[in-house]
Motif scaffolding. Structure first.
Motif, PDB file in Angstrom:
ATOM      1  N   ASN A   1      50.183  -2.140  80.518  1.00 46.58           N
ATOM      2  CA  ASN A   1      50.521  -2.763  81.797  1.00 46.58           C
ATOM      3  C   ASN A   1      50.690  -4.264  81.576  1.00 46.58           C
ATOM      4  O   ASN A   1      49.865  -5.073  82.004  1.00 46.58           O
ATOM      5  N   ILE A   2      51.761  -4.626  80.881  1.00 51.36           N
ATOM      6  CA  ILE A   2      52.000  -6.022  80.498  1.00 51.36           C
ATOM      7  C   ILE A   2      52.911  -6.677  81.536  1.00 51.36           C
ATOM      8  O   ILE A   2      54.019  -6.196  81.781  1.00 51.36           O
ATOM      9  N   THR A   3      52.430  -7.762  82.107  1.00 49.50           N
ATOM     10  CA  THR A   3      53.223  -8.458  83.128  1.00 49.50           C
ATOM     11  C   THR A   3      53.540  -9.902  82.756  1.00 49.50           C
ATOM     12  O   THR A   3      54.532 -10.448  83.224  1.00 49.50           O
ATOM     13  N   ASP A   4      52.702 -10.524  81.936  1.00 48.16           N
ATOM     14  CA  ASP A   4      52.905 -11.929  81.555  1.00 48.16           C
ATOM     15  C   ASP A   4      53.349 -11.985  80.103  1.00 48.16           C
ATOM     16  O   ASP A   4      52.552 -11.786  79.189  1.00 48.16           O
ATOM     17  N   PHE A   5      54.639 -12.267  79.878  1.00 45.66           N
ATOM     18  CA  PHE A   5      55.176 -12.258  78.525  1.00 45.66           C
ATOM     19  C   PHE A   5      54.875 -13.554  77.769  1.00 45.66           C
ATOM     20  O   PHE A   5      55.263 -13.690  76.607  1.00 45.66           O
ATOM     21  N   ASN A   6      54.205 -14.490  78.408  1.00 44.22           N
ATOM     22  CA  ASN A   6      53.761 -15.703  77.734  1.00 44.22           C
ATOM     23  C   ASN A   6      52.253 -15.717  77.513  1.00 44.22           C
ATOM     24  O   ASN A   6      51.710 -16.708  77.045  1.00 44.22           O
ATOM     25  N   ASP A   7      51.590 -14.635  77.878  1.00 39.43           N
ATOM     26  CA  ASP A   7      50.149 -14.564  77.661  1.00 39.43           C
ATOM     27  C   ASP A   7      49.858 -14.649  76.159  1.00 39.43           C
ATOM     28  O   ASP A   7      50.548 -14.039  75.343  1.00 39.43           O
ATOM     29  N   TYR A   8      48.798 -15.384  75.821  1.00 35.98           N
ATOM     30  CA  TYR A   8      48.463 -15.574  74.409  1.00 35.98           C
ATOM     31  C   TYR A   8      48.157 -14.249  73.717  1.00 35.98           C
ATOM     32  O   TYR A   8      48.323 -14.129  72.504  1.00 35.98           O
TER      33      TYR A   8
END
Length: 518
Positions: A90-97
């Motif tokens: 459930n990936i929503t933030d493609f800039n998350d570290y």
């Protein structure tokens, strides 16, 4: 090779972006033009590539990507980002570290390798040593591309030190794997088969052939994989490697770089460490040379248990006993759980305490309880200390000889040579005390043998970071795994096989494309 962990001034020479309206040279910072002059510079450049393995992405989050995303692991972390990113798709933030760190570290490593390959050829130095260093750089670049192809799939390929005008396009996953194959092939041709005692831990010809074979396997190029792996199994390198009599010695700090190690990441304790970013400027050496994964995987209350093992692999070990009528010894080496000692929780020791005395909840409905909790053991330090630290010096055995033998058998079987594949599985089983497969299951057909190989890879390699690539190669990724791992209920075929490309790269490079489905 622990001395190679020393960070050098060159390690800061990576592409970090620049602004066209400000071009002032820092008088305290060495320039690329001034650096590449001597053999010592070349060696420091190589050391900087090795240093990449101690950055946070590769030394911590890579384990989550390869183990927790697979069906052998999961997360009950209070950090919902860890659960969403690595466990439940459930990936929503493609800039998350949690997404970008490994991608970033792979390209930092690629850039360091490219600088060596661009600059070392013109340095006047011993020709044999120069070839070795170039071989090391080729291997490392190949490894970083292999890692990118496996995790992110469709990524840009860069073969030289970048300039501000470079906007490389997206290359398809198959081309990225092909790039890795080319680098491993070149490295295998020029790397030495072994080193003297002062250089143990450097990548070798065997490591290059092993990674070349692994890359071919991911592309289902089985004859080529067999040929590459044959150097270690039946060819010139077979005398250099063997299975250690004690399986657990492959995972403890006191038995590093042993005869079973093919490609091993060198970790060490720096008592003065304060950070994991080897691009930080400064005169003192405060870099973490180790891995911070143990406290994230250790059982509560020793660790945070942000990543832990599913229970189903335990049952795989219990499917058969040894020829002596006892439990497979690899089970206790692979997991800490209520029955690591088969006498039960009152006898199972974890960091000098019995399982019952850890203070885990007794309610099986609570995430961390003394009944269902299972922890990956191979990355832990319970053999040498009664706690965990963020700078473990325990090396990561990325490729073991057992992995090579099982892949070799798989390559033979995939070509219809099932009978010829049996002896290599039998070698792995014999070390565990199990009956030879050729005796207990003779005459398996090709599909049945592959099914058994899947079991053999679980019992031999679980918790070592190979499960996700295995599932990918076999075409087994998908919602069908939900019976083993509830997180796969969210898995979307055609999307979740790969992680998303970081959005910040897409924002600055118009030639890049996002992976399908994101």
């Amino acid at each position: 090779m622990k001395k190679l962990l020393a960070i050098t001034a060159f390690a800061a020479l990576i592409t970090a972006g620049c602004k066209k309206d400000l071009n002032i040279q820092n008088p305290n910072e060495i320039t690329t033009q001034a650096f590449w002059k001597t053999a010592a510079d070349a060696q420091q450049g190589i050391n900087a590539i090795y240093s990449t393995f101690h950055r946070e992405g590769l030394s911590r989050w890579l384990y989550f990507m390869t183990m927790i995303r697979s069906d052998e692991g999961y997360s009950t972390s209070p950090n919902s980002d860890i659960v969403n990113t690595y466990d439940v798709f459930n990936i929503t933030d493609f800039n998350d570290y949690l997404i970008t760190s490994v991608y970033q570290d792979d390209y930092i490593g690629i850039n360091r390798a490219n600088q060596v390959l661009d600059n070392v050829p013109s340095i006047a130095m011993d020709a044999t040593l120069k070839q070795q260093l170039l071989g090391e750089a080729k291997f490392m670049r190949g490894f970083f591309y292999y890692n990118l192809a496996t995790l992110y799939g469709n990524v840009p390929i860069m073969l030289h030190s970048p300039t501000v005008k470079d906007y490389p396009p997206t290359s398809p996953q198959d081309s990225v794997f092909a790039r890795a194959e080319s680098d491993f092939t070149d490295a295998a041709a020029i790397l030495p088969a072994s080193y003297d005692a002062t250089n143990i831990g450097r990548v070798t010809k065997g490591a290059a052939y092993a990674m070349l074979g692994k890359t071919y396997m991911q592309r289902h190029k089985y004859p080529e994989a067999q040929a590459a792996l044959a150097w270690l199994v039946t060819g010139d390198g077979k005398a250099l490697y063997s299975l250690m009599p004690d399986y657990r010695s492959n995972f403890i700090e006191t038995a590093e770089n042993n005869a079973e190690s093919v490609f091993e990441w060198q970790n060490a304790v720096n008592p003065n460490d304060t950070h994991d970013d080897d691009t930080q400027a400064g005169t003192s050496d405060n870099l973490n040379y180790g891995t911070s994964i143990p406290p994230f995987f250790a059982p509560s209350p020793i660790g945070f248990t942000d990543g832990q093992a599913r229970r189903w692999p335990v049952w795989e070990f219990l499917r058969e006993k040894t020829t002596g009528g006892v439990r497979d010894p690899r089970l206790a080496a692979s997991f800490l759980y209520d029955s690591t000692d088969e006498q039960g929780p009152a006898y199972t020791l974890a960091y000098g305490k019995t399982w019952n005395s850890l203070g885990l909840a007794t309610d099986p409905g609570v995430p961390h309880n003394n009944i269902t909790e299972v922890c990956f053991r191979k990355e832990l330090d319970d053999a040498t200390m009664n706690g965990e630290v963020f700078h473990s010096g325990n090396n990561y055995r990325y490729v073991r000889y057992a992995d090579v033998l099982l892949l070799y058998a798989e390559a033979l079987n995939a070509q219809g040579q099932t009978g010829a594949a049996y002896p290599y599985v039998d070698r792995v089983r014999a070390r565990a005390g199990l009956a030879a497969l050729s005796v207990s299951m003779p005459g398996l057909n090709q599909q049945a043998f592959l099914t058994q190989l899947k079991h053999e890879r679980i019992t031999e390699l679980t918790g070592e970071g190979h499960r996700f690539e295995d599932l990918t190669r076999w075409g087994d990724l998908g919602p069908g795994l939900v019976s083993r791992d509830a997180g796969f209920a969210n898995f979307k075929v055609g999307k979740d096989e790969l992680l998303p490309i970081p959005q910040y790269d897409l924002d600055v490079n118009p030639n890049l494309k996002q992976n399908p489905g994101y």
